[in-house]
Design an enzyme around this catalytic site. Structure first.
Site, PDB file in Angstrom:
ATOM      1  N   ASP A  22       0.763  -1.174   0.005  1.00  0.00           N
ATOM      2  CA  ASP A  22      -0.030  -0.147  -0.157  1.00  0.00           C
ATOM      3  C   ASP A  22       0.889   1.175   0.012  1.00  0.00           C
ATOM      4  O   ASP A  22       2.016   1.386   0.665  1.00  0.00           O
ATOM      5  CB  ASP A  22      -0.993  -0.149   1.129  1.00  0.00           C
ATOM      6  CG  ASP A  22      -2.145   0.879   1.102  1.00  0.00           C
ATOM      7  OD1 ASP A  22      -2.323   1.429   0.135  1.00  0.00           O
ATOM      8  OD2 ASP A  22      -2.764   0.960   1.993  1.00  0.00           O
ATOM      9  N   TRP A  27       3.010   7.879  -2.472  1.00  0.00           N
ATOM     10  CA  TRP A  27       4.349   8.109  -2.952  1.00  0.00           C
ATOM     11  C   TRP A  27       4.438   9.032  -4.153  1.00  0.00           C
ATOM     12  O   TRP A  27       5.215  10.092  -4.239  1.00  0.00           O
ATOM     13  CB  TRP A  27       5.044   6.591  -3.204  1.00  0.00           C
ATOM     14  CG  TRP A  27       6.262   6.776  -3.306  1.00  0.00           C
ATOM     15  CD1 TRP A  27       7.467   6.367  -2.800  1.00  0.00           C
ATOM     16  CD2 TRP A  27       7.093   6.979  -4.773  1.00  0.00           C
ATOM     17  NE1 TRP A  27       8.619   6.698  -3.128  1.00  0.00           N
ATOM     18  CE2 TRP A  27       8.496   6.883  -4.677  1.00  0.00           C
ATOM     19  CE3 TRP A  27       6.539   7.237  -6.106  1.00  0.00           C
ATOM     20  CZ2 TRP A  27       9.381   7.178  -5.617  1.00  0.00           C
ATOM     21  CZ3 TRP A  27       7.437   7.536  -7.192  1.00  0.00           C
ATOM     22  CH2 TRP A  27       8.872   7.440  -7.097  1.00  0.00           C
ATOM     23  N   ARG A  35      -0.281   9.068 -10.304  1.00  0.00           N
ATOM     24  CA  ARG A  35      -0.173   8.132  -9.537  1.00  0.00           C
ATOM     25  C   ARG A  35       0.201   6.692 -10.244  1.00  0.00           C
ATOM     26  O   ARG A  35       0.820   5.942  -9.576  1.00  0.00           O
ATOM     27  CB  ARG A  35      -1.771   7.503  -9.246  1.00  0.00           C
ATOM     28  CG  ARG A  35      -2.660   8.523  -8.332  1.00  0.00           C
ATOM     29  CD  ARG A  35      -3.851   7.957  -8.248  1.00  0.00           C
ATOM     30  NE  ARG A  35      -4.320   6.645  -7.616  1.00  0.00           N
ATOM     31  CZ  ARG A  35      -4.176   6.353  -6.654  1.00  0.00           C
ATOM     32  NH1 ARG A  35      -3.847   7.310  -5.394  1.00  0.00           N
ATOM     33  NH2 ARG A  35      -4.233   5.146  -5.936  1.00  0.00           N
ATOM     34  N   ASN A  70     -10.396  -3.122  -6.513  1.00  0.00           N
ATOM     35  CA  ASN A  70      -9.725  -2.264  -7.328  1.00  0.00           C
ATOM     36  C   ASN A  70     -10.311  -1.997  -8.784  1.00  0.00           C
ATOM     37  O   ASN A  70      -9.972  -1.054  -9.271  1.00  0.00           O
ATOM     38  CB  ASN A  70      -8.162  -2.631  -7.311  1.00  0.00           C
ATOM     39  CG  ASN A  70      -7.324  -2.477  -6.364  1.00  0.00           C
ATOM     40  OD1 ASN A  70      -6.545  -3.451  -5.985  1.00  0.00           O
ATOM     41  ND2 ASN A  70      -7.677  -1.686  -5.400  1.00  0.00           N
ATOM     42  N   ARG A 196      -5.447  -2.174   8.442  1.00  0.00           N
ATOM     43  CA  ARG A 196      -6.682  -2.853   8.397  1.00  0.00           C
ATOM     44  C   ARG A 196      -6.257  -3.759   7.524  1.00  0.00           C
ATOM     45  O   ARG A 196      -5.271  -3.877   6.749  1.00  0.00           O
ATOM     46  CB  ARG A 196      -7.883  -1.825   7.585  1.00  0.00           C
ATOM     47  CG  ARG A 196      -7.274  -1.108   6.300  1.00  0.00           C
ATOM     48  CD  ARG A 196      -8.595  -0.399   5.760  1.00  0.00           C
ATOM     49  NE  ARG A 196      -8.023   0.728   4.695  1.00  0.00           N
ATOM     50  CZ  ARG A 196      -7.718   1.687   4.664  1.00  0.00           C
ATOM     51  NH1 ARG A 196      -7.740   2.412   6.031  1.00  0.00           N
ATOM     52  NH2 ARG A 196      -7.025   2.304   3.837  1.00  0.00           N
TER      53      ARG A 196
END
Ligand code: FPP
Length: 250
Positions: A22, A27, A35, A70, A196
């Site tokens: 993750d 980043w 992204r 996703n 999580r």
């Protein structure tokens, strides 16, 4: 897959380490980049971590590369992740062969686009004889979807009369999970500071040790992995049993 996972007795190395990779998006954002570049760096990092895991003596490395959820990301991000998977395999399949790493997959890969599925199946085939090290990609994977597939298979077999409901036990269910033949994870790592489980290996990780790292996935390097393994090796796993008594003084 056993109820009580084995731990390498020699150096207490987690035989099976699983990672929720993750933080690619953050980043990239921290650097003002799109992204997709974060995912690209994350993909490159995966190769480093596969090598580091092999060097540490980890036999099974499972990584959450694409979850069932996703698909809900923007189309552009989903297609760039699929292209990334394709280019990752075309660039690194040879390295997996050279390092004798067997590629496996969990999740329903029928839903993946053909351009990603084909090299995936080819690499699985090319590495299937390796026994020492395993890289398991979780693709279109989610524990609940996996459980639904298992339940459908059980219902079908019960209806056909090939399965008596009272004969069903955990071993039988485990053998129907996507992870059949793979030991339960000993250690599950999540990077990026999120705490999580996100529908990842929920049944298989019943007795796993969890390790949450604040480091974003593209920066999670061999030293970070070694620290997680060190932390794991200091833990006392009990699997619901009473703690071992100290050895009597001589
Ligand atoms: C989570 O970061 C990461 C993913 C959803 C994808 C993981 C994919 C890779 C590491 C690279 C591709 C893998 C292969 C096998 C080539 P995020 O996007 O949720 O990050 P954020 O929470 O910071 O936004």
């Amino acid at each position: 897959m056993n109820d009580l996972p084995e731990v390498s007795p020699a150096r207490n190395i987690p035989r099976h380490t699983a990672i929720i990779m993750d933080g690619n998006g953050r980043w990239a954002r921290q650097r003002g980049l799109p992204r997709v570049l974060g995912h690209e760096r994350g993909g490159e990092n995966l190769l480093r971590i596969v090598e580091a895991a092999g060097d540490l003596g980890i036999e099974f490395l499972t990584v959450y590369a694409f979850s069932v959820e996703n698909w809900q990301r923007p189309d552009e991000e989903v297609s760039s992740l699929m292209r990334l998977l394709e280019s990752y395999l075309s660039r690194h399949a040879e390295t997996l062969v050279k390092r004798q790493v067997r590629l496996r997959v969990i999740g329903d890969i029928d839903a993946l686009p053909e351009h990603a599925r084909r090299p995936l199946l080819e690499t699985i085939q090319a590495t299937k004889s390796f026994t020492g090290k395993n890289l398991v990609l979780a693709l279109n994977y989610g524990s609940r979807a996996e459980l639904v597939r298992v339940a459908q298979g059980i219902a079908r077999d019960a209806r056909n009369g090939t399965l008596a409901p009272e004969s069903l036990d955990w071993e039988n269910i485990a053998a129907r999970l996507d992870t059949a033949g793979i030991p339960d994870p000993d250690l599950v790592i999540r990077t990026s500071g999120e705490i999580r489980l996100s529908n990842f290996l929920l049944l298989q990780a019943a007795y796993a040790e969890w390790y949450f790292s604040p480091v974003l996935w593209p920066d999670f390097d061999a030293a970070c992995l070694a620290e997680a393994v060190r932390d794991y090796s200091r833990r006392n796993r009990r699997f619901g049993k009473a703690p071992a008594l100290p050895a009597p003084a001589l």
